[in-house]
Scaffold this active site. Structure first.
Site, PDB file in Angstrom:
ATOM      1  N   LEU A  81       0.823  -1.203   0.000  1.00 59.35           N
ATOM      2  CA  LEU A  81       0.000   0.000   0.000  1.00 59.35           C
ATOM      3  C   LEU A  81       0.860   1.256   0.000  1.00 59.35           C
ATOM      4  CD1 LEU A  81      -2.838  -0.989   2.505  1.00 59.35           C
ATOM      5  CD2 LEU A  81      -3.056  -0.608   0.058  1.00 59.35           C
ATOM      6  N   SER A 128       3.510   6.082  -2.774  1.00 58.61           N
ATOM      7  CA  SER A 128       4.848   6.620  -2.515  1.00 58.61           C
ATOM      8  C   SER A 128       5.024   8.031  -3.059  1.00 58.61           C
ATOM      9  CB  SER A 128       5.917   5.693  -3.109  1.00 58.61           C
ATOM     10  OG  SER A 128       5.703   5.540  -4.507  1.00 58.61           O
ATOM     11  N   LYS A 157     -10.848  10.264   8.341  1.00 58.06           N
ATOM     12  CA  LYS A 157     -11.760   9.431   7.564  1.00 58.06           C
ATOM     13  C   LYS A 157     -11.208   8.011   7.474  1.00 58.06           C
ATOM     14  CE  LYS A 157     -13.794   9.182   2.887  1.00 58.06           C
ATOM     15  NZ  LYS A 157     -13.816   9.835   1.558  1.00 58.06           N
ATOM     16  N   ASP A 198     -19.922  13.132  -7.061  1.00 52.93           N
ATOM     17  CA  ASP A 198     -20.846  13.033  -5.923  1.00 52.93           C
ATOM     18  C   ASP A 198     -21.057  14.398  -5.277  1.00 52.93           C
ATOM     19  OD1 ASP A 198     -22.594  11.659  -4.281  1.00 52.93           O
ATOM     20  OD2 ASP A 198     -21.058  11.039  -2.844  1.00 52.93           O
TER      21      ASP A 198
END
Length: 615
Positions: free
Chosen positions: A308, A313, A357, A448
């Protein structure tokens, strides 16, 4: 203070120009005008059509749709047999008869091939126009040609005329050797050079016929003296039974030898890997097998966390990488008392307050988008964290004090917003959208936009949040429809078309929320944007009356300038146009809203504007 008469005249002229922006450079959605006594009408011409799954992958179904036989399609399309199967997006030339139709006094005569279509379950004018006829017509044109039909009350089995856009060459064109004007729908991935090359004509010929401003999904007309030969997939040649058996034997032998070869390669690869791995393992220290040092001080990671971190990076130098223990301490181990909304927590780290979040999926796409945007009307990302235990990803944002616009408009927890504040919020959001649409490369589509994703800071200035669904690049097609009901653009639901115009549509719904104080979806599932049809029809007095009926009652008596509300209402209606080509760009929206805001501020600058919350 009242606005000066010359300012009223100027702004009325500007709004009219804005609402009908591009009407001179774009074809009318109702069709193309023609002269009834033109000697070249009617004529036979062709449309360029693409075979599509699941309903139009054979010549029979396409022939039935256009009321022609299979043989009438095979020859111009360079297909050997009427029974030949088609593949998705295979190119076809379908013949049509183009006529000059006297429609109404309002629309005059329109050039079209009138095709009768029998309504099926789930059909609408829009869906049949865009899906079955692939934008060779529009739902507005269908309404004009079927004045007695109510689009919301279509009966299954009823027959509707679908006018396919077409043109016949005029006498001048015919004398220069133009035999056909082929109807072609310009695709988002097209460019004029490729289209001209496909038809064997010059780009100049297409521009001369259609003008210089051609937009995706416009129907354009290609002037040709003869149809080009379409490249088609070759049908397999027939073979004798003996030859077929020999062929099968050869294929079987080849497959068997291939499998044996693969197994041998795999066997030698395993031996080689084991030998190399054992030598490497002997050279490593024991503690190096347990953890890996990343190229940042104090960061020890292993397993999926390394993967991940490698994905993100590029973001390491721009954002702070938080430790999971910092986030746990800041949120009391993600206690519900710190929960703001959804999976966003409020936390304090080293005296600073942040919105944290928690992501349920890999956040690298959102990070890649956020690292290239920087604007005062976008919520700022401060850093991120990856939990080494379960590789959960956390995004750490600046904390916005006054929460989301949705709660201020619809939950009444904090009092009502006055019009001046609502207008300023609209300008802020428009500026943020203009930035991601016009000043990022490639363009970013938020996907959205809604009042719940618009946050208000301590000064009640708006910032766009939540780029979890955002897409870098536009004019793409997706089958995975995401977003919030009530804000989603019709073309995105129907065809999966991702473009900046879907954000414009969603922003139009937010404007309607600001004016009305109503939610995007009301009782019984009624869409807010669907309730504005006809608001601007009729006299000025009727328009003002309709807008007053639509307005939030909390704005009345609060010093609200009605002319300003009327202007914003007009902008909102333009944004929620069902045809994305008719929606303005955000740069136009920002300009129009800024004009409205500046004029409103000019009127109220002597202290006549209401307080933040009207009494």
């Amino acid at each position: 203070m009242r606005i000066k008469p010359h300012q009223q005249v100027f702004f009325s002229w500007f709004l009219l120009l804005f609402l009908f922006h591009g009407s001179q450079t774009q074809p009318s959605t109702t069709g193309y005008t023609c002269t009834p006594n033109q000697t070249t009408y009617p004529c036979q011409t062709y449309v360029f059509y693409r075979a599509t799954a699941p309903n139009f992958l054979d010549l029979a179904s396409i022939g039935d749709l256009f009321h022609v036989s299979r043989l009438m399609i095979t020859q111009p399309s360079n297909i050997s047999s009427p029974s030949s199967p088609l593949i998705p997006y295979q190119s076809l030339f379908v013949p049509i008869t183009c006529s000059c139709n006297s429609v109404t006094a309002t629309f005059g005569s329109l050039s079209a091939a009138n095709l009768t279509y029998t309504i099926k379950g789930g059909d609408t004018f829009y869906l049949v126009s865009t899906r079955n006829f692939q934008n060779l017509t529009t739902y507005q044109s269908v309404e004009v040609f079927n004045p007695s039909s109510v689009p919301t009350r279509l009966k299954i089995g009823g027959e509707i005329v679908f006018p396919i856009f077409c043109k016949c060459p005029n006498e001048t064109q015919a004398k220069t050797g133009v035999n056909y004007l082929v109807s072609y729908v310009f695709q988002p991935y097209d460019n004029l050079s490729l289209v001209a090359s496909r038809f064997g004509v010059r780009t100049h010929d297409i521009n001369s016929m259609n003008g210089n401003k051609i937009h995706p999904f416009d129907t354009i007309f290609i002037p040709v003296n003869k149809l080009p030969v379409l490249p088609q997939p070759k049908a397999p040649s027939a073979a004798s039974p003996g030859n077929a058996e020999k062929k099968r034997a050869i294929v079987g032998l080849a497959i068997g030898l291939g499998i044996c070869g693969v197994l041998l390669i795999f066997f030698f690869a395993v031996l080689l890997y084991r030998d190399v791995f054992s030598k490497k393992r002997d050279m490593e220290r024991p503690e190096d097998n347990q953890k890996i040092q990343f190229n940042r001080p104090g960061m020890l990671m292993k397993g999926n966390e390394v993967n991940l971190m490698a994905d993100v990076s590029d973001c390491l130098d721009k954002y702070r990488v938080f430790n999971i223990e910092e986030l746990r301490e800041a949120t009391d181990c993600f206690n519900e008392s710190c929960l703001i909304q959804g999976s966003v927590y409020k936390g304090s780290i080293n005296g600073g307050t942040y919105a944290i979040k928690k992501m349920k999926w890999n956040a690298c796409e959102e990070l890649k988008i956020l690292q290239k945007v920087n604007h005062g009307n976008l919520v700022k990302l401060e850093g991120f964290c990856i939990d080494p235990e379960d590789t959960t990803c956390y995004l750490v944002y600046e904390f916005i004090e006054n929460g989301c616009l949705y709660s201020w408009l619809h939950q009444n927890n904090n009092g009502k917003l006055n019009w001046k504040t609502r207008l300023r919020i609209a300008v802020d959001v428009a500026n943020g959208l203009q930035y991601i649409h016009e000043h990022t490369r490639p363009k970013v589509v938020h996907k959205d936009i809604k009042s719940g994703n618009i946050l208000l800071d301590s000064n009640m200035r708006a910032k766009i949040a939540n780029f979890g669904l955002a897409k870098s690049g536009c004019n793409a097609i997706t089958m995975h429809i995401v977003g919030t009901q009530g804000y989603i653009a019709p073309e995105y639901v129907a065809e999966g078309v991702v473009s900046t115009k879907m954000d414009v549509f969603s922003f139009g719904v937010v404007l309607l929320e600001l004016v009305s104080g109503r939610e995007a979806i009301g009782e019984g599932g009624k869409l807010l944007w669907g309730s504005v049809n006809g608001v601007f029809d009729g006299s000025e007095e009727r328009k003002v009356k309709k807008v007053k009926e639509f307005m939030d009652g909390g704005l009345e008596g609060g010093g609200c300038w009605m002319e300003s509300v009327m202007n914003v209402m007009g902008i909102a209606i333009a944004c929620v146009n069902k045809d994305p080509r008719r929606r303005p760009r955000m740069v136009d929206v920002v300009y129009a809203l800024s004009m409205t805001h500046d004029l409103f501020f000019h009127v109220s600058e002597d202290g006549l504007s209401p307080p933040l919350f009207p009494r």
